[in-house]
Motif scaffolding. Sequence first.
Motif, PDB file in Angstrom:
ATOM      1  N   LYS A 184       0.820  -1.225   0.000  1.00 39.00           N
ATOM      2  CA  LYS A 184       0.000   0.000   0.000  1.00 39.00           C
ATOM      3  C   LYS A 184       0.851   1.273   0.000  1.00 39.00           C
ATOM      4  O   LYS A 184       0.328   2.377  -0.116  1.00 39.00           O
ATOM      5  N   ASN A 185       2.170   1.111   0.181  1.00 40.07           N
ATOM      6  CA  ASN A 185       3.075   2.272   0.221  1.00 40.07           C
ATOM      7  C   ASN A 185       3.312   2.866  -1.170  1.00 40.07           C
ATOM      8  O   ASN A 185       3.113   2.197  -2.189  1.00 40.07           O
ATOM      9  N   TYR A 186       3.806   4.114  -1.192  1.00 38.15           N
ATOM     10  CA  TYR A 186       4.242   4.772  -2.428  1.00 38.15           C
ATOM     11  C   TYR A 186       5.773   4.819  -2.413  1.00 38.15           C
ATOM     12  O   TYR A 186       6.398   4.765  -1.337  1.00 38.15           O
ATOM     13  N   PRO A 187       6.423   4.930  -3.578  1.00 40.65           N
ATOM     14  CA  PRO A 187       7.892   4.896  -3.632  1.00 40.65           C
ATOM     15  C   PRO A 187       8.587   5.862  -2.680  1.00 40.65           C
ATOM     16  O   PRO A 187       9.607   5.513  -2.075  1.00 40.65           O
ATOM     17  N   HIS A 188       8.047   7.089  -2.509  1.00 35.35           N
ATOM     18  CA  HIS A 188       8.737   8.080  -1.671  1.00 35.35           C
ATOM     19  C   HIS A 188       8.743   7.684  -0.187  1.00 35.35           C
ATOM     20  O   HIS A 188       9.502   8.257   0.603  1.00 35.35           O
ATOM     21  N   GLN A 189       7.931   6.697   0.182  1.00 36.71           N
ATOM     22  CA  GLN A 189       7.874   6.266   1.585  1.00 36.71           C
ATOM     23  C   GLN A 189       8.928   5.197   1.907  1.00 36.71           C
ATOM     24  O   GLN A 189       9.025   4.774   3.052  1.00 36.71           O
ATOM     25  N   LEU A 190       9.694   4.795   0.896  1.00 33.17           N
ATOM     26  CA  LEU A 190      10.696   3.741   1.088  1.00 33.17           C
ATOM     27  C   LEU A 190      12.112   4.276   0.925  1.00 33.17           C
ATOM     28  O   LEU A 190      12.333   5.280   0.238  1.00 33.17           O
ATOM     29  N   SER A 191      13.068   3.577   1.527  1.00 32.66           N
ATOM     30  CA  SER A 191      14.481   3.958   1.392  1.00 32.66           C
ATOM     31  C   SER A 191      14.988   3.559   0.011  1.00 32.66           C
ATOM     32  O   SER A 191      14.342   2.789  -0.714  1.00 32.66           O
ATOM     33  N   GLY A 192      16.185   4.063  -0.351  1.00 31.90           N
ATOM     34  CA  GLY A 192      16.773   3.753  -1.660  1.00 31.90           C
ATOM     35  C   GLY A 192      16.981   2.258  -1.861  1.00 31.90           C
ATOM     36  O   GLY A 192      16.690   1.714  -2.923  1.00 31.90           O
ATOM     37  N   GLY A 193      17.466   1.574  -0.827  1.00 36.72           N
ATOM     38  CA  GLY A 193      17.702   0.133  -0.926  1.00 36.72           C
ATOM     39  C   GLY A 193      16.409  -0.638  -1.123  1.00 36.72           C
ATOM     40  O   GLY A 193      16.348  -1.594  -1.900  1.00 36.72           O
ATOM     41  N   MET A 194      15.351  -0.219  -0.399  1.00 38.51           N
ATOM     42  CA  MET A 194      14.055  -0.888  -0.536  1.00 38.51           C
ATOM     43  C   MET A 194      13.447  -0.633  -1.911  1.00 38.51           C
ATOM     44  O   MET A 194      12.842  -1.517  -2.516  1.00 38.51           O
ATOM     45  N   ARG A 195      13.627   0.587  -2.425  1.00 40.66           N
ATOM     46  CA  ARG A 195      13.103   0.901  -3.760  1.00 40.66           C
ATOM     47  C   ARG A 195      13.777   0.027  -4.823  1.00 40.66           C
ATOM     48  O   ARG A 195      13.127  -0.448  -5.747  1.00 40.66           O
ATOM     49  N   GLN A 196      15.092  -0.183  -4.650  1.00 41.19           N
ATOM     50  CA  GLN A 196      15.798  -1.024  -5.625  1.00 41.19           C
ATOM     51  C   GLN A 196      15.312  -2.472  -5.537  1.00 41.19           C
ATOM     52  O   GLN A 196      15.202  -3.164  -6.552  1.00 41.19           O
ATOM     53  N   ARG A 197      14.965  -2.927  -4.337  1.00 42.69           N
ATOM     54  CA  ARG A 197      14.405  -4.266  -4.168  1.00 42.69           C
ATOM     55  C   ARG A 197      13.045  -4.375  -4.864  1.00 42.69           C
ATOM     56  O   ARG A 197      12.717  -5.406  -5.461  1.00 42.69           O
ATOM     57  N   ILE A 198      12.267  -3.307  -4.783  1.00 43.43           N
ATOM     58  CA  ILE A 198      10.961  -3.274  -5.451  1.00 43.43           C
ATOM     59  C   ILE A 198      11.146  -3.378  -6.968  1.00 43.43           C
ATOM     60  O   ILE A 198      10.438  -4.124  -7.649  1.00 43.43           O
ATOM     61  N   VAL A 199      12.129  -2.644  -7.495  1.00 39.72           N
ATOM     62  CA  VAL A 199      12.408  -2.676  -8.942  1.00 39.72           C
ATOM     63  C   VAL A 199      12.800  -4.093  -9.367  1.00 39.72           C
ATOM     64  O   VAL A 199      12.389  -4.575 -10.431  1.00 39.72           O
ATOM     65  N   ILE A 200      13.583  -4.780  -8.536  1.00 38.09           N
ATOM     66  CA  ILE A 200      13.976  -6.166  -8.829  1.00 38.09           C
ATOM     67  C   ILE A 200      12.738  -7.072  -8.801  1.00 38.09           C
ATOM     68  O   ILE A 200      12.564  -7.937  -9.665  1.00 38.09           O
ATOM     69  N   ALA A 201      11.852  -6.853  -7.817  1.00 38.42           N
ATOM     70  CA  ALA A 201      10.607  -7.644  -7.735  1.00 38.42           C
ATOM     71  C   ALA A 201       9.762  -7.457  -8.995  1.00 38.42           C
ATOM     72  O   ALA A 201       9.213  -8.425  -9.533  1.00 38.42           O
ATOM     73  N   ILE A 202       9.658  -6.210  -9.482  1.00 40.10           N
ATOM     74  CA  ILE A 202       8.895  -5.924 -10.705  1.00 40.10           C
ATOM     75  C   ILE A 202       9.526  -6.658 -11.899  1.00 40.10           C
ATOM     76  O   ILE A 202       8.842  -7.264 -12.716  1.00 40.10           O
TER      77      ILE A 202
END
Length: 380
Positions: A184-202
């Motif tokens: 339910k989060n938006y990208p700006h609510q996550l740290s840089g490392g977590m955002r990169q993990r999200i990109v890998i998941a996608i």
Amino acid sequence: MTKKKKILKIRDLDISFKTDNGEVKAVRGVDLDLHEGETIAIVGESGSGKSVTTKAVMGILASNGVINKGSIEFTYTDLSKERIAEVTQKYDGVIPEGYAKEEEIKTVDITQQSKKFIQSEIRGRRIAMVFQDPMTSLDPTMTIGKQVMEAMLFHYKIPKKEAYARAVQLLELVGITDAEKRMKNYPHQLSGGMRQRIVIAIALSCDPEILICDEPTTALDVTIQAKILELIKDIQKKKNLSVIYITHDLGVVAKVADFVNVMYAGRIIEKGSVNEIFYGPRHPYTWGLLASLPDVDTAGDELYTIPGTPPNLLKEIKGDAFAPRNPFALKIDEKIAPPMFEITPTHHVASWLAAPNAPKVEMPQDLKARIEKNRKEANW
């Protein structure tokens, strides 16, 4: 030892860009092979053609980019919806070797396919890409959950409930804690490392056969960098992924790659196993790259730098593009570009110094001593 299936075969790829100043010859006759479950790295300075080569594989060249010649053959498994459901259910998403029937193995030349075919059958579905800055890949107006589900809904037309459950599993796979909440989060609510993990998941959402990582850890600090690299290696083992790393960081290459391709001015000028490139380099440009790496035993206050600048690819290059910066250049380098000479069956170099009748030239003594020390430590 069984021979791995070759899934990507690039031959004589030539790409240029039309600009107001003229034609930029960005990629000049690239040959590249990638086998199942293998990791290759493409290294070189900015502007050497690393990203352009892989963007051609993805079918995402800029509108002014032109593939003048060459082929990009991709061999993949083409399963029906029923077989996808059967395989996914039976093996819990981890597909074993040899599961495909012969008629389900297909080979296409990506350079000859329509944009529609590449978008529906290749990009995101069978070949996925992770870019260096996650904020340029993520939509700031969409929740994480929607972005992870998007490709699955587009490519597989599965129910939203099923896509949601799969997205939660993917977030857990890439090490996101409290995955349901993060959906339910938006990208700006996550740290840089977590955002990169999200990109890998996608990138992994449609179980691709090739994962291209374009400087995936550049924007991250060193500790997060190491975790992301370990994460990609771990997922690669679980899913038998083939991975291409694009980087200028030889430290990253040493940690992740099986084979290395060194690019300069749009050409691959040396390629071999990671040990052959790090412990037995043959091209003066590769010597320069390795010599410029920081080392605890490096004497003096300054790191080595390769003299001069890369050539202007708007102008025609005669002979060896590296010759003006090469202290070991021969007269022939000014007239004729060197072919690939075989050092071993897996190690090749485009340098006239590797020709049978060339004068014997040794790498600089400082680099030789450093490599010898590293070789002993690695017991190679």
